[in-house]
Enzyme design. Structure first.
Site, short mmCIF file in Angstrom:
data_model
loop_
_atom_site.label_atom_id
_atom_site.label_comp_id
_atom_site.label_asym_id
_atom_site.label_seq_id
_atom_site.Cartn_x
_atom_site.Cartn_y
_atom_site.Cartn_z
N SER A 230 0.82 -1.22 0.00
CA SER A 230 0.00 0.00 0.00
C SER A 230 0.85 1.26 0.00
O SER A 230 0.36 2.34 -0.35
CB SER A 230 -0.93 0.01 1.21
N HIS A 231 2.12 1.15 0.37
CA HIS A 231 3.03 2.30 0.36
C HIS A 231 4.25 2.03 -0.52
O HIS A 231 5.29 2.66 -0.35
CB HIS A 231 3.48 2.64 1.78
N ASP B 287 -4.68 0.65 1.65
CA ASP B 287 -5.16 -0.72 1.70
C ASP B 287 -6.60 -0.82 1.19
O ASP B 287 -6.96 -1.80 0.53
CB ASP B 287 -5.06 -1.26 3.13
#
Length: 340
Positions: free
Chosen positions: A48-49, A189
């Site tokens: 997600s990052h 997410d």
């Protein structure tokens, strides 16, 4: 390796990211700094990052939400305070400019504060916090986002996901770090669930009527995310709104949303980072006191419990050994950006 994933060397991942960002119009400095950040996230198994965030960076640029060649500058540096004006660019270059000053002031005064103003922010905070702990300092960092999260008992977005990170240096071991959103889950997410066509778990978000919702699109576009721990998470989120907003003369999440004005860009706001030197706060026997922390960590792990960041460090080791894993779908989407 499954047929749905691709393994990249760290060098190949960095080169791919840099080429995409340069092609889209980011300066050499931002292309390098952003690439280092997203590859670090991917390397630690935090999709997600990770490289996925390049899509948001490019969308933000195309929407006019970031200055691709901004030059950050030091606006204030006296006592224990450093203020960096990001001038509308992503936060990474401002942090790089401020880190040496923050470290110097913390070691001179025992504690120092870095305020990054007028920045666009998307990245995990552990990447910054770890650089501070590598200098032997304890670190705290947090920032607002945009209004994505309803306060406990509410049903409309007002708070940000408002991440909070803490880092503790450890001799000869990776630092003790936690970094989490004060929302039940990071917004990235929820976005990944939408991309993959998967429902989100109960408790992540609500629809426009405040009813629990498992459709990530509805939560992202019509409803709101929820804080973790009900009123406790909401209170922490409100604290972050204040200390990383008005306290440093920057925007709160709802104000950042107003600034965005429907562009759909990544959040524009400020960030606060605090560094503490244990050699000052614990005194001349600080090394002995830090060793007591190691005893504490050993007691935690002796129960079979996992220290925060343990899984990330395991993923990092695996990535260094086997390569950085990325979904084939995202990899092909990123490669296609070089053909535009």
């Amino acid at each position: 390796m499954s047929d749905k994933t691709v393994l990249l060397s760290e060098e190949d991942a960095l080169n791919l990211s840099r080429k995409i960002l340069l092609k889209k119009g980011f300066s050499e400095g931002f292309s390098r700094a952003i690439s280092n950040t997203v590859v670090a996230g991917q390397k630690d198994g935090c999709g997600s990052h990770g490289l996925y965030r390049l899509l948001g960076c490019i969308k933000t640029l195309e929407a006019g939400g970031v200055v691709p060649d901004a030059e950050p500058r030091v606006e204030h540096s006296s006592g224990s305070i450093v203020k960096i004006n990001a001038n509308g660019g992503f936060s990474q270059l401002s942090f790089s400019l401020g880190l040496p000053l923050l470290t110097e002031k913390a070691k001179e005064n025992g504690i120092a504060l870095l305020a990054i103003n007028h920045c666009v922010h998307f990245s995990a905070l552990w990447i910054e916090v770890e650089q501070i702990t590598n200098n032997g300092l304890v670190a705290i960092a947090c920032n607002p986002t945009q209004a994505y999260v309803a306060p406990h008992g509410g049903n409309a977005p007002l708070l940000g996901t408002n991440p909070f990170a803490f880092g503790w240096p450890r001799p000869d071991k990776p630092p003790f770090i936690f970094d989490f959103a004060t929302s039940q889950i990071a917004r990235g997410d929820v976005e990944l669930h939408e991309r993959e066509g998967k429902p989100i778990p109960d408790g992540w978000g609500v629809d426009s009527k405040g009813q629990g919702c498992n459709d990530p699109r509805v939560v992202l576009e019509e409803g709101a995310q929820l804080t973790f721990g009900e009123h406790k998470g909401a209170a922490l989120s409100m604290m972050i709104e204040l200390i990383a907003g008005p306290l440093i003369g920057d925007l709160m999440s709802y104000e950042s949303s107003q600034h965005d004005d429907g562009k759909g860009a990544l959040p524009y706001h400020g960030e606060i980072i605090i560094a503490i030197d244990p050699a000052f706060t614990a005194g001349k026997d600080f090394e002995q006191h830090l060793s007591r922390a190691e005893t504490f960590f050993d007691l935690v792990e002796s129960q079979g419990a996992r220290l925060p960041s343990g899984r990330r460090y395991e993923n990092r080791e695996k990535s260094e050994r086997d390569g950085i894993e990325i979904s084939e779908k995202l990899y092909l989407e990123l490669c296609s950006l070089l053909d535009d």
